[in-house]
Motif scaffolding. Structure first.
Motif, PDB file in Angstrom:
ATOM      1  N   ALA A   1      10.712  -0.440  -8.087  1.00  0.00           N
ATOM      2  CA  ALA A   1      11.719   0.613  -8.043  1.00  0.00           C
ATOM      3  C   ALA A   1      12.851   0.381  -9.029  1.00  0.00           C
ATOM      4  O   ALA A   1      13.704   1.250  -9.207  1.00  0.00           O
ATOM      5  CB  ALA A   1      12.283   0.724  -6.621  1.00  0.00           C
TER       6      ALA A   1
ATOM      7  N   ALA B   1       4.459  -8.389  -0.885  1.00  0.00           N
ATOM      8  CA  ALA B   1       4.293  -6.934  -0.983  1.00  0.00           C
ATOM      9  C   ALA B   1       5.655  -6.232  -1.003  1.00  0.00           C
ATOM     10  O   ALA B   1       5.872  -5.287  -1.779  1.00  0.00           O
ATOM     11  CB  ALA B   1       3.441  -6.421   0.174  1.00  0.00           C
ATOM     12  N   GLU B   2       6.576  -6.701  -0.179  1.00  0.00           N
ATOM     13  CA  GLU B   2       7.919  -6.113  -0.168  1.00  0.00           C
ATOM     14  C   GLU B   2       8.631  -6.363  -1.496  1.00  0.00           C
ATOM     15  O   GLU B   2       9.345  -5.482  -1.997  1.00  0.00           O
ATOM     16  CB  GLU B   2       8.724  -6.696   0.989  1.00  0.00           C
ATOM     17  CG  GLU B   2       8.222  -6.247   2.369  1.00  0.00           C
ATOM     18  CD  GLU B   2       8.928  -6.972   3.501  1.00  0.00           C
ATOM     19  OE1 GLU B   2       9.740  -7.894   3.212  1.00  0.00           O
ATOM     20  OE2 GLU B   2       8.662  -6.632   4.674  1.00  0.00           O
TER      21      GLU B   2
ATOM     22  N   GLU C   1       7.381  -3.908  -4.032  1.00  0.00           N
ATOM     23  CA  GLU C   1       7.996  -2.590  -3.856  1.00  0.00           C
ATOM     24  C   GLU C   1       9.413  -2.559  -4.418  1.00  0.00           C
ATOM     25  O   GLU C   1       9.812  -1.579  -5.058  1.00  0.00           O
ATOM     26  CB  GLU C   1       7.999  -2.220  -2.369  1.00  0.00           C
ATOM     27  CG  GLU C   1       6.603  -1.945  -1.805  1.00  0.00           C
ATOM     28  CD  GLU C   1       6.637  -1.678  -0.313  1.00  0.00           C
ATOM     29  OE1 GLU C   1       7.692  -1.935   0.323  1.00  0.00           O
ATOM     30  OE2 GLU C   1       5.606  -1.217   0.222  1.00  0.00           O
ATOM     31  N   ARG C   2      10.167  -3.641  -4.198  1.00  0.00           N
ATOM     32  CA  ARG C   2      11.554  -3.669  -4.692  1.00  0.00           C
ATOM     33  C   ARG C   2      11.613  -3.652  -6.212  1.00  0.00           C
ATOM     34  O   ARG C   2      12.374  -2.895  -6.812  1.00  0.00           O
ATOM     35  CB  ARG C   2      12.277  -4.910  -4.151  1.00  0.00           C
ATOM     36  CG  ARG C   2      12.621  -4.854  -2.672  1.00  0.00           C
ATOM     37  CD  ARG C   2      13.641  -5.928  -2.312  1.00  0.00           C
ATOM     38  NE  ARG C   2      13.155  -7.263  -2.612  1.00  0.00           N
ATOM     39  CZ  ARG C   2      12.455  -8.019  -1.757  1.00  0.00           C
ATOM     40  NH1 ARG C   2      12.139  -7.542  -0.554  1.00  0.00           N
ATOM     41  NH2 ARG C   2      12.076  -9.235  -2.095  1.00  0.00           N
TER      42      ARG C   2
ATOM     43  N   MET D   1      -1.529  -3.564   0.075  1.00  0.00           N
ATOM     44  CA  MET D   1      -0.768  -2.424  -0.416  1.00  0.00           C
ATOM     45  C   MET D   1      -1.646  -1.248  -0.825  1.00  0.00           C
ATOM     46  O   MET D   1      -1.142  -0.162  -1.123  1.00  0.00           O
ATOM     47  CB  MET D   1       0.094  -2.856  -1.611  1.00  0.00           C
ATOM     48  CG  MET D   1       1.087  -3.961  -1.302  1.00  0.00           C
ATOM     49  SD  MET D   1       2.163  -4.348  -2.714  1.00  0.00           S
ATOM     50  CE  MET D   1       3.227  -2.880  -2.704  1.00  0.00           C
TER      51      MET D   1
END
Length: 383
Positions: free
Chosen positions: A353, A345-346, A349-350, A247
């Protein structure tokens, strides 16, 4: 399968009946199982505390603590070497007027017995059936000597001992499932205590740091991913370092342990920006939870207190989708398979946020008052 813990309003603090005894494998200065024992000790303030050995002098009143014969031998310095002697040791305690027993077990304390006490009055709170016997794939102690004695019959002995107590409680649904597979027993799920009430009262833990700690905190790169735990292989901190590299986000590692050299070599090999802080104070740890973009915790844990602590102070968490942490962060943080770097990594990110978590729901699910209420209710159902 498991029987869920009873729901309902939390009752006032309660003291368990007199003439009881508490038992715990071995007492360390730090550890989630020791936090459970501390709550037991307050619920039964006059009860003796039995242990194989005590490595945290002063944590409990010395007059209450009774060590086994192993404490007087060199075996206390090696848990693996003392394994063959543990089951037998838990079966030879002298009864000093004990009428019931509350056991904290993650190895062989559930083997406890004493003359004159019915198994009907023995309550076993299970952190896990011994990992090195029943889950060696996630505990490196399951290899070598420990695995050899397991194959020599210790599993059968352990399963037999687990059939005696009338009732078992598990610290998570994940552990309840392992109890069912390993011992063929059902258990009641009672999550361990986390001091959510205290943690959530401080808005900014950085304000409680020493001058030197504040300097260290202020110099850390922003944003950063946090990896905090003992530095041992099964904690999977290497995966967090790989996630940070993918990332392009620096990683801060808090904790000490034998895996540090390997992790530093990995960071250098990958060319990752990783800061190793070593062991930090509680206040510094809580401040790191608050300052981090996300706390990434990828170990396979039976429960996992640290992710709950992180959420209690407003930290965002990504945890392994396998293990007790998948239960604790449900609906608040994110989970992902630890071995899938892209999926982790996803998830980072979630969760980054999302708004930071609120501690109110955590207190109801994991707080200390809730724990005492559920333990008292569990025991009162029988006594």
């Amino acid at each position: 399968m498991s029987t869920p813990s009873p729901s309902g309003s939390i009752r006032p603090p309660i003291i368990l009946p007199p003439n009881g005894v508490l038992a715990h494998e071995w007492i360390e200065q730090y550890g989630g199982s020791e936090q459970v024992l501390a709550e037991f000790a307050e619920l039964a303030p006059d009860a003796d505390i039995l242990c194989l050995w005590n490595s945290a002098q002063g944590r409990f009143k010395e007059a209450r603590v009774r060590e086994s014969w192993l404490a007087r031998t060199p075996l206390r310095r090696s848990k693996v070497a003392s394994l063959p002697f543990m089951p037998m040791t838990w079966r030879i305690w002298r009864n000093k007027g004990y009428d019931w027993a509350l056991i904290s077990s993650h190895a062989f304390a559930h083997h406890f017995r004493t003359p004159g006490m019915s198994f009907e009055r023995i309550f076993v709170y299970v952190h896990s059936p011994a990992r090195y016997l029943w889950a060696p794939e996630i505990d490196s102690r399951g290899h070598g000597f420990a695995r050899t004695i397991a194959s020599s019959g210790l599993r059968a002995i352990d399963r037999h001992a687990a059939r005696h107590p009338r009732t078992l409680a598990a610290n998570s649904e994940y552990v309840a499932q392992r109890i069912a597979r390993s011992w063929d027993r059902t258990s009641r799920v009672i999550h361990p205590p986390v001091d959510v009430e205290r943690l959530s009262t401080v808005d900014d833990w950085a304000e409680l740091l020493t001058e030197n700690e504040r300097t260290v905190l202020d110099k850390l790169p922003r944003p950063f991913l946090l990896a905090a735990s003992r530095l041992v292989p099964y904690k999977a901190i290497d995966q967090t370092i790989r996630v940070g590299k993918k990332m392009g986000i620096p990683v801060v590692v808090a904790g000490a342990g034998p895996d540090r050299d390997r992790l530093e070599s990995l960071a250098e090999e990958l060319g990752s920006h990783v800061t190793f802080l070593g062991r930090v104070s509680d206040e510094m740890l809580y401040a790191l939870y608050q300052e981090a973009l996300v706390y990434v915790f990828l170990a396979v844990e039976d429960f996992g207190i640290m992710p709950v602590e992180a959420m209690a102070v407003g930290g965002r968490v990504v945890a392994n989708s396998i293990g007790g942490t998948a239960e604790t962060v449900e609906g608040i943080g994110q989970v992902a398979p630890a071995k899938d770097i892209e999926a982790v990594a996803e998830a980072v990110e979630r969760v980054a946020a999302k708004p930071r978590p609120n501690s109110l729901s955590l207190e109801k699910r994991f707080g200390r008052a809730r724990f005492r209420s559920e333990i008292a209710e569990w025991i009162e159902d029988v006594l």
